[in-house]
Design an enzyme around this catalytic site. Structure first.
Site, PDB file in Angstrom:
ATOM      1  N   ARG A  11      40.989  67.839  32.484  1.00  0.00           N
ATOM      2  CA  ARG A  11      41.047  69.745  31.260  1.00  0.00           C
ATOM      3  C   ARG A  11      40.943  70.233  32.764  1.00  0.00           C
ATOM      4  O   ARG A  11      41.016  71.857  32.730  1.00  0.00           O
ATOM      5  CB  ARG A  11      39.512  69.591  30.642  1.00  0.00           C
ATOM      6  CG  ARG A  11      40.232  68.776  29.068  1.00  0.00           C
ATOM      7  CD  ARG A  11      38.537  68.259  28.969  1.00  0.00           C
ATOM      8  NE  ARG A  11      38.430  67.143  29.217  1.00  0.00           N
ATOM      9  CZ  ARG A  11      36.513  67.314  29.032  1.00  0.00           C
ATOM     10  NH1 ARG A  11      35.911  68.082  28.890  1.00  0.00           N
ATOM     11  NH2 ARG A  11      36.018  66.080  29.564  1.00  0.00           N
TER      12      ARG A  11
ATOM     13  N   HIS B 265      31.039  60.209  27.227  1.00  0.00           N
ATOM     14  CA  HIS B 265      31.894  61.117  28.061  1.00  0.00           C
ATOM     15  C   HIS B 265      33.147  61.761  26.506  1.00  0.00           C
ATOM     16  O   HIS B 265      33.453  60.599  25.793  1.00  0.00           O
ATOM     17  CB  HIS B 265      32.590  60.905  29.217  1.00  0.00           C
ATOM     18  CG  HIS B 265      33.969  61.269  30.181  1.00  0.00           C
ATOM     19  ND1 HIS B 265      34.447  61.689  29.427  1.00  0.00           N
ATOM     20  CD2 HIS B 265      33.714  61.262  30.946  1.00  0.00           C
ATOM     21  CE1 HIS B 265      35.346  62.305  30.137  1.00  0.00           C
ATOM     22  NE2 HIS B 265      34.709  62.160  31.494  1.00  0.00           N
TER      23      HIS B 265
END
Lengths: 606, 257
Positions: free
Chosen positions: A256, A236
């Site tokens: 994000r 990740h």
């Protein structure tokens, strides 16, 4: 040593995260006796850590979305080595599975018109992730748990399975110990569902807890099941990097999705510099358009921070390696900047990302509403796992099913964020349904008592070994393995390091056979770790073997000595099985060919 | 890197004592890091529960220097530097071994609370419409990670051991989340008064203080539930009306009808 207490079920589900709970609920709905075994307390499994959301083409926020787009996104994200049947069923059934959760009491965030709200995430063309702030996994596991306890399921908490037993080809039972007393339990079952999650504990920097030692992968492999796609480990892109004690803890992609941006030490948004060709059409080429996308502008393309995880992780590694990293060896993830664009930005961030706010405030002393976070890649997810049939979720061993992270197929070379929670629901249900169907047609099998005795003896060996000058405990071997895997089989791989990793694993296997444990059998973590070690070593070998064999870079698998994709490797799935001498053998199988009508869907969505 | 002294409770049902350990403390370490370091180096059979290490699973509850805390969210630098760090298991629950306690009572209590039962779907596709403002409160309650620190600190359970008559703050919160769920049709007010013992709570708010999720357990969950109980059973005007008409207190289903 004593006898193992015998417990009978029609269906035994091993693992009580999202997939295990969903499978148990489904099997119990059929009126069968269902046992659910978990290593921890009920409701503590790793599903609880999932943050961003569950992907399903509900089309509540953007009515252009449908299962076909979700299918195409999943295949593209997986670099087209996914099992197309899994990807198809997943995209088709996920919306019903999410709606079902609402009927069981889940409370998702809402749209203005009162429907389930969906958010943007990497690799998904439209806002697709149903969510509850940034604690979607908690909502899911609690909903399944609170519904499940009223379905007549027998829950065996803090019980660990160490061996599966077969009669002929078919699986008929499992040996376990309870953590509290250290007593053995022998489960007799007509079918078994593995839902044991991932393998993150094989690495040093990971978002996974101690539980994720590849138990399901390893016991299935030992019982003759095949493992596939093991080279694909997802790192990740955003884990915490500081302070050292929290290194690896997940920072949701939702940051994000809500407009957070990645910057290097020069303040540059480096993700704009490297947009892969197959995503160029869908990706914004300027900051303004990217921002508009995160704010729901349907005509805008998504910002490059929302490219797939494999790509974002590699870009971050590049920035760090080339000397543009942050002080603690990461890059900056900044959500605070949105105050330039939004009124009341601090309140907005706290409402949309409450646990991230909490996590950074309390663990790192960073206020994410006013400062940037430092983040770097962390071992997160195993795309590979137990080979299962797309429709039934049955492994290559009759009666043995698998679902969730320990099963393989859906995600190909890279998983899209949000597709794991929907994976748990869709394939947990299918595994439970087919395991129940299988159990109905079978008589109860016989478990060979000699095999049971041998397994119990094996489990107790670490107590019997004499401690001597050179003897060591299990934690030392485990941490050495984690360091070797991180260093040699991590994000950036190459031939000589992978070869060395395999040699190191052989050495560690020898050490694992000699570890000494102290104390008695009651809740003894040293003993538990000694029994986890062989599982960790099995999956580590599997990962390293497949990674060495794949001489190309695809999805999460990156070979610095073979950069770029090789079309020939794109037709190959790596499968592992144990031969009669007990060795792990790698075989090249063809990637299942996508039928023309689904190929058309992929084309239409390019 | 600094060395710190730890006193960790070791023992089981038959008894135990605090034992001394040392741990090397680096920047940003939390108590759980130190406990796991001690476990890996000098006490491999030290029993403790943990999972996520990020305050999301609620497994590593213990009493640190006498305060009920999640060990994973307790930073070493927030503890007084001139004292040993004392780590003990939660006191309210029977100890199994070392820092691990028997919390199974909580699971039994939850199972006895009437489950969620939604009204028929609003839409043909089986979905419902709910507005965000109508679910904000329930979402606050559903943040609970079931660490059971609130149960541990509640004096009705801790000092008076009313486990047979009183379900504790965690399950009042759970009941409140169900009662205030916009779709739920079940009624739990009678049982909260009778079998669940909500009257024993005298709102000292200890549960709210220790909640690692900062849920306003007392103000937002328990007090409104108490009000519903009072409203149904002790409202003087309704009491008189009930005496005159011979009717019983109305359930939620009857009031909604």
């Amino acid at each position: 040593m004593g006898q193992a207490k015998r417990i009978e079920h029609d269906v035994l589900v091993i693992g009580a995260g999202g997939a295990g709970l969903r499978a148990a609920i489904e099997a119990a709905a059929d009126g069968l006796s269902v046992g659910l075994v978990c290593k921890s307390l009920l409701g503590k499994a790793h599903t609880v850590m999932a943050e961003g959301g569950v992907a399903a083409a509900l089309a509540n926020v953007d009515d252009r979305d449908d299962w076909k787009t979700h299918f195409a996104d999943t295949m593209r994200g997986g670099q087209y080595v996914n099992s197309w049947r899994h990807a198809q069923l997943h995209a088709q059934q996920a919306p019903d599975r999410v709606r079902e959760l609402e009927a069981w009491g889940a409370v998702f965030d809402r749209t203005k018109s009162g429907k389930i709200l969906q958010r943007n995430f990497g690799g998904h063309k439209y806002p697709r992730l149903a969510h509850v702030g940034d604690r979607t996994g908690l909502e899911m596991i609690r909903t399944l748990q609170d519904h499940g306890i009223h379905q007549g399921i027998d829950v065996h908490m803090e019980v660990t399975i160490i061996r599966l037993f077969k009669q002929g080809e078919r699986v008929v039972g499992a040996l376990a110990y309870d953590r509290e007393r250290g007593k053995f339990r022998l489960f007799s079952a007509k079918s078994i569902v593995l839902a044991t999650g991932g393998v993150g504990r094989a690495f040093d920097v990971t978002s996974n807890s101690w539980e994720y030692s590849g138990d399901g992968h390893a016991i299935a492999y030992e019982a003759g099941a095949e493992l596939i796609d093991m080279e694909y480990i997802q790192f990740h892109p955003t884990g915490m990097v500081w302070p050292p004690s929290v290194k690896g803890i997940l920072v949701t992609e939702g940051v994000r999705g809500e407009g957070g941006v990645l910057r290097n030490s020069e303040g540059k948004r480096f993700m704009f510099e490297d947009i892969p060709d197959n995503y160029k059409n869908q990706t914004a080429d300027n900051e303004e358009e990217g921002w508009r996308y995160t704010q729901g502008d349907k005509n805008a393309r998504r910002p490059p921070e929302l490219l797939t995880r494999d790509h974002v992780a590699r870009c971050i590694v590049r920035e760090i390696r080339e000397g543009r990293g942050s002080p603690h060896g990461g890059v900056y993830l900044d959500i605070a900047w949105i105050k330039e664009r939004l009124p009341k930005a601090a309140e907005h961030i706290k409402r949309k990302l409450p646990s991230m706010y909490h996590q950074f405030k309390e663990l790192a002393g960073v206020d994410i509403t006013s400062e940037a976070m430092e983040v770097g890649p962390t071992t997160h997810y195993s795309m590979g796992g137990i080979r299962v049939d797309g429709d039934s979720q049955m492994s290559t061993v009759p009666g043995l099913f698998a679902a969730g992270e320990c099963a393989a197929g859906l995600h190909g070379a890279n998983r899209l964020g949000g597709n794991s929670l929907s994976d748990l629901l869709v394939f947990g249900k299918l595994a439970g349904e087919h395991a129940a169907g299988y159990a109905r047609e079978q008589d109860r099998g016989e478990i060979d008592q000699d095999e049971v005795m041998a397994a119990m003896q094996w489990a107790l060996e670490p107590f019997g070994r004499e401690a001597s000058a050179g003897s060591e405990g299990p934690f030392q071997v485990q941490s050495d393995l984690q360091e070797r895997m991180q260093e040699l089989v991590g994000i950036v791989r190459k031939e000589d390091e992978l070869a060395r990793a395999l040699e190191e694993i052989t050495g560690l296997e020898e050490r694992a056979k000699k570890v000494v444990v102290h104390g008695n059998r009651e809740f003894n973590p040293g003993w538990h770790t000694a029994m986890d070690l062989p599982n960790l070593l099995t999956v580590s070998r599997a990962i390293a073997m497949c990674a060495r064999a794949r001489k190309e870079s695809r999805g999460a698998h990156f070979r610095i000595d073979h950069e770029g994709k090789d079309p020939d490797f794109g037709k190959i799935t790596h499968a592992l099985a144990k031969n009669e001498e007990g060795q792990m053998i790698l075989r090249e199988d063809p990637v299942p060919e996508v039928p023309p009508e689904l190929q058309q869907i992929i084309k239409d969505n390019e | 890197m600094a060395e710190r002294k730890f006193k960790i409770w070791r023992g089981d049902q038959s008894g135990g004592k605090f034992e001394d350990y040392d741990a090397d403390i680096s920047d940003g370490m939390v108590v759980l890091d130190a406990v796991l370091q001690i476990q890996a180096n000098s006490a491999t059979d030290l029993a403790t529960r943990w999972n996520c290490k990020a305050g999301k699973c609620g497994s590593c509850s213990a009493e640190v220097n006498g305060m009920p805390r999640l060990m994973c969210m307790t930073r070493m630098e927030d503890l007084p530097a001139d004292q040993d760090v004392r780590v003990a298991p939660m006191k309210t629950f029977p100890v199994k071994r070392d820092l691990v306690t028997d919390v199974s009572w909580n699971y039994k209590v939850k199972k006895r609370i009437k489950k969620f039962s939604p009204r028929p779907a609003d839409n043909a596709d089986g979905t419902w419409n709910m507005m965000q403002r109508d679910v904000d409160r329930v979402q606050e309650f559903r943040k609970c990670i079931e660490c059971f620190l609130c149960q541990n600190v509640c004096h009705v359970l801790r000092e008076h051991q009313k486990q047979d008559e009183f379900i504790g703050p965690r399950f009042f919160l759970y009941a409140a989340a169900l009662e205030m769920h916009p779709l739920d049709t079940e009624d739990r007010i009678d049982e909260l008064k009778e079998a669940k013992g909500i009257g024993y709570c005298n709102i000292t708010k200890c549960c709210t203080i220790v909640c690692p999720e900062h849920i306003q357990i007392t103000d937002n969950a328990i007090i409104p539930l108490k009000e519903r109980v009072v409203d149904r059973f002790f409202d003087p005007v309704k009491l008189i009306l009930r005496t005159l008409t011979g009717r019983k207190a109305k359930s939620k289903a009857a009031s909604n009808a």
